[in-house]
Design an enzyme around this catalytic site. Structure first.
Site, PDB file in Angstrom:
ATOM      1  NE  ARG A  18      -4.236  -1.441   0.226  1.00 35.15           N
ATOM      2  CZ  ARG A  18      -4.438  -2.423  -0.654  1.00 35.15           C
ATOM      3  NH1 ARG A  18      -3.589  -2.635  -1.633  1.00 35.15           N
ATOM      4  NH2 ARG A  18      -5.500  -3.201  -0.551  1.00 35.15           N
ATOM      5  CG  HIS A  44      -3.558  -0.374  -6.870  1.00 34.35           C
ATOM      6  ND1 HIS A  44      -3.839   0.204  -5.658  1.00 34.35           N
ATOM      7  CD2 HIS A  44      -3.667  -1.711  -6.664  1.00 34.35           C
ATOM      8  CE1 HIS A  44      -4.117  -0.736  -4.772  1.00 34.35           C
ATOM      9  NE2 HIS A  44      -4.010  -1.914  -5.353  1.00 34.35           N
TER      10      HIS A  44
HETATM   11  C1  GLV Z   1      -5.497  -4.879  -4.081  1.00 34.10           C
HETATM   12  O1  GLV Z   1      -4.842  -3.934  -3.814  1.00 34.10           O
HETATM   13  C2  GLV Z   1      -6.067  -5.776  -3.112  1.00 34.10           C
HETATM   14  O2  GLV Z   1      -5.989  -5.531  -1.897  1.00 34.10           O
HETATM   15  O3  GLV Z   1      -6.617  -6.794  -3.533  1.00 34.10           O
END
Ligand code: GLV
Length: 309
Positions: free
Chosen positions: A224, A272
């Site tokens: 994260r 992401h």
């Molecule tokens: C993606 O970031 C997830 O947590 O699946």
């Protein structure tokens, strides 16, 4: 009795179809479609807006559309006592293992330098690093981290793993706790972060940690954004303490257009995508979770709120 689906993306259609097939009697409401909040029994969510879940008085379970649940736990009005279920692995362990392998090979094979040389039409051969000299440290050893570590080890990289509490993974040298983190990082030529975000792991990638890594080491963040202290990374790259970073997650997403990471010569940015929930891969697991809940059973993946994952 209804399923409420909430996601920032507009990817609801495959989910509506999957639920329609598995539970034809269960209405499927995609936020912000209107409907009776009292009827909602299951909430299937990704980054739900704060306060949404507390408006559902008969909620029986909250299901995360991903592996992480920090996007749910950060809601100050999150209803207490409602079980939160996270996806265990719905294809993202393999995706994240591949991303990590790619990232390590990118740096080992000096791609940043070759790309820069290409822009100058500069033909200069540089030696690749020897695999045995590229010790990789994987932070987080759950379903995802274990897979990442084993994939890298299968390619011949010496691999270490670190987790908050002691864990064993076949063929991987493991470390744990705060004292273990120092020893682990001091030998990691590349640190790959796949930790869950909790109050204990927030800001874990900071100047103090970078300083103990071997000079010129690399950081790969697919956990994260809030694991990383952004200014500390920029300082460590500028001083040469770190050699480069590949980053998939950010404190603010989408990464703002004027953010210094975008144009930094030592940073690779991806939006992401290291581990994404693909409905065709994940729907069987989600359907099974709802089926078990409907039978009064608690499915695997129950989140321990005090642990944060
Ligand atoms: C993606 O970031 C997830 O947590 O699946």
């Amino acid at each position: 009795m209804t399923v409420l689906f909430y996601s920032e993306s507009d990817a609801s259609e495959p989910w509506r179809e999957a639920f329609g097939r598995a539970f034809p009697q269960l209405p499927f409401r995609v936020w912000p479609e209107p409907g009776a909040d009292e009827a909602v029994r299951y909430a299937l969510v990704w980054k739900p807006e704060a306060g949404l879940l507390s408006r559902l008085p008969n909620l029986k379970a909250i299901i995360s559309l991903g592996a992480g649940v920090d996007h749910i736990l950060r809601d100050p009005q999150l209803p207490q006592g409602v079980p939160i279920i996270r996806l265990r692995d719905a294809g993202f362990a393999q995706q994240m293992a591949e991303y990590s392998v790619y990232a390590v090979l990118h740096f080992q094979h000096r791609m940043p330098e070759f790309l820069a040389q290409q822009r100058q039409a500069d033909w200069r051969q540089l030696e690749p690093g020897l695999t045995r000299d590229w010790r990789v440290g994987v932070m987080g050893l759950g379903a995802i981290g274990g897979r990442v570590a084993q994939r890298l080890a299968a390619l011949g990289f010496p691999v270490m793993g670190w987790s908050r509490s002691a864990k064993r993974v076949d063929g991987i040298e493991t470390f744990h706790g705060e004292s273990g983190l120092h020893n682990f990082l001091s030998r990691a030529r590349v640190a790959v972060n796949v930790l869950p975000l909790t109050p204990q792991t927030e800001d874990i990638l900071d100047a103090r940690r970078f300083a103990v890594m071997p000079r010129g080491a690399f950081v790969v963040n697919i956990g994260r954004g809030a694991h990383l202290v952004e200014q500390d990374l920029l300082d460590a790259l500028d001083s040469g303490q770190l050699g480069g970073a590949m980053l998939d997650v950010f404190r603010e997403e989408p990464l703002p257009r004027n953010h210094p990471f975008w144009h930094h010569p030592k940073i690779v940015v991806t939006p992401h995508v290291a581990g994404v929930t693909i409905p065709s891969e994940a729907e069987a697991q989600v359907i099974e979770i709802v089926r078990q809940l409907e039978c009064g059973e608690m499915p695997p993946g129950l989140v321990d709120r005090s642990r944060g994952y």
